[in-house]
Scaffold this active site. Structure first.
Site, PDB file in Angstrom:
ATOM      1  N   LYS A  31     -27.320 -35.411   5.125  1.00  0.00           N
ATOM      2  CA  LYS A  31     -25.897 -35.755   5.067  1.00  0.00           C
ATOM      3  C   LYS A  31     -25.664 -36.881   4.038  1.00  0.00           C
ATOM      4  O   LYS A  31     -26.620 -37.499   3.551  1.00  0.00           O
ATOM      5  CB  LYS A  31     -25.438 -36.179   6.459  1.00  0.00           C
ATOM      6  CG  LYS A  31     -25.537 -35.046   7.498  1.00  0.00           C
ATOM      7  CD  LYS A  31     -25.023 -35.499   8.872  1.00  0.00           C
ATOM      8  CE  LYS A  31     -25.061 -34.363   9.878  1.00  0.00           C
ATOM      9  NZ  LYS A  31     -24.473 -34.757  11.192  1.00  0.00           N
ATOM     10  N   TYR A  71     -18.477 -26.490  10.125  1.00  0.00           N
ATOM     11  CA  TYR A  71     -18.286 -27.064  11.468  1.00  0.00           C
ATOM     12  C   TYR A  71     -17.140 -26.392  12.225  1.00  0.00           C
ATOM     13  O   TYR A  71     -16.544 -27.007  13.120  1.00  0.00           O
ATOM     14  CB  TYR A  71     -18.044 -28.571  11.364  1.00  0.00           C
ATOM     15  CG  TYR A  71     -19.302 -29.389  11.145  1.00  0.00           C
ATOM     16  CD1 TYR A  71     -20.396 -29.297  12.011  1.00  0.00           C
ATOM     17  CD2 TYR A  71     -19.391 -30.301  10.092  1.00  0.00           C
ATOM     18  CE1 TYR A  71     -21.542 -30.067  11.813  1.00  0.00           C
ATOM     19  CE2 TYR A  71     -20.540 -31.077   9.896  1.00  0.00           C
ATOM     20  CZ  TYR A  71     -21.607 -30.951  10.764  1.00  0.00           C
ATOM     21  OH  TYR A  71     -22.740 -31.717  10.592  1.00  0.00           O
ATOM     22  N   ASN A 134     -25.504 -39.868  11.435  1.00  0.00           N
ATOM     23  CA  ASN A 134     -26.830 -39.444  11.924  1.00  0.00           C
ATOM     24  C   ASN A 134     -27.673 -38.686  10.887  1.00  0.00           C
ATOM     25  O   ASN A 134     -28.597 -37.962  11.233  1.00  0.00           O
ATOM     26  CB  ASN A 134     -26.715 -38.720  13.274  1.00  0.00           C
ATOM     27  CG  ASN A 134     -25.948 -37.418  13.193  1.00  0.00           C
ATOM     28  OD1 ASN A 134     -25.532 -37.008  12.104  1.00  0.00           O
ATOM     29  ND2 ASN A 134     -25.764 -36.762  14.326  1.00  0.00           N
ATOM     30  N   HIS A 137     -28.495 -32.757   9.320  1.00  0.00           N
ATOM     31  CA  HIS A 137     -28.048 -31.610  10.131  1.00  0.00           C
ATOM     32  C   HIS A 137     -29.188 -30.613  10.290  1.00  0.00           C
ATOM     33  O   HIS A 137     -29.994 -30.437   9.386  1.00  0.00           O
ATOM     34  CB  HIS A 137     -26.876 -30.908   9.425  1.00  0.00           C
ATOM     35  CG  HIS A 137     -26.567 -29.565  10.001  1.00  0.00           C
ATOM     36  ND1 HIS A 137     -25.758 -29.399  11.101  1.00  0.00           N
ATOM     37  CD2 HIS A 137     -27.005 -28.316   9.663  1.00  0.00           C
ATOM     38  CE1 HIS A 137     -25.700 -28.103  11.403  1.00  0.00           C
ATOM     39  NE2 HIS A 137     -26.439 -27.433  10.539  1.00  0.00           N
TER      40      HIS A 137
END
Ligand code: DAT
Ligand code: MG
Length: 172
Positions: A31, A71, A134, A137
């Site tokens: 990301k 998404y 985070n 993915h």
């Protein structure tokens, strides 16, 4: 003098990793925060050292339109707009990795969605702190991997090849 079997394990060098199960694919994407923090090499290294095979990779600044498709399952969630904005905030590194149970094992290697719940030793457990940053993915099922790979890569961009060390990663 070389014998008829070029590899010490006795194979002809073309038999390993050829089973359908070892050709499972997962879509893994570093990301924008992973790129900005200089973690591209670290994340690729973990999949490479595990023994998975890289079959596609690019460096791209994604559009919001593509990210909304990526998404789509989360479009009803309150965090969806912030998620799309974050993901569109800079370049990312989408990849396809191949190997036995790569979808499930890839998720284990990533750790839990919330880094606070990710075990040490996992990518998120070792390298990040907050859910909204985070860093990486990974597909959550073989079916979603297929959808995601189709969104981010053309068929030609996913490369079929046989790593020289397959003999030492798979017993058959
Ligand atoms: P994962 O990335 O582990 O597959 P997911 O698909 O459920 O998790 O969600 C996609 C991303 O959206 C996730 O990596 C971080 C963000 N996210 C998920 N749940 C969230 C929440 N409750 N609040 C804020 N961000 C969230
Ligand atoms: Mg997910």
């Amino acid at each position: 003098m070389m014998g008829e079997t070029p590899n010490q394990c006795g194979c002809d060098g073309h038999g390993h990793g050829a089973m359908a199960a070892t050709r499972e694919r997962s879509f893994i994407m570093i990301k924008p925060d992973g790129v900005q923090r200089g973690l591209v090499g670290e994340i690729i290294k973990r999949f490479e050292q595990k023994g998975f095979k890289l079959v596609a990779l690019k460096f791209v600044w994604p559009t919001e339109d593509l990210l909304k498709k990526h998404y789509a399952d989360l479009s009803d969630k309150p965090f969806f707009p912030a998620l799309v904005k974050y993901m569109a905030s800079g370049p990312v590194v989408p990849m396809v990795w191949e190997g036995l149970n790569v979808v499930k094992t890839g998720r284990v290697m990533l750790g839990a969605t919330n880094p606070a719940d990710s075990a040490p030793g996992t990518i998120r457990g070792d390298l990040c702190i907050q859910m909204g940053r985070n860093i990486c993915h990974g597909s959550d099922s073989v079916e979603s991997a297929k959808k995601e790979i189709g969104l981010w890569f053309t068929e030609k961009e996913v490369v079929a090849w046989s790593p020289a060390n397959d003999c030492w990663v798979y017993e058959d």
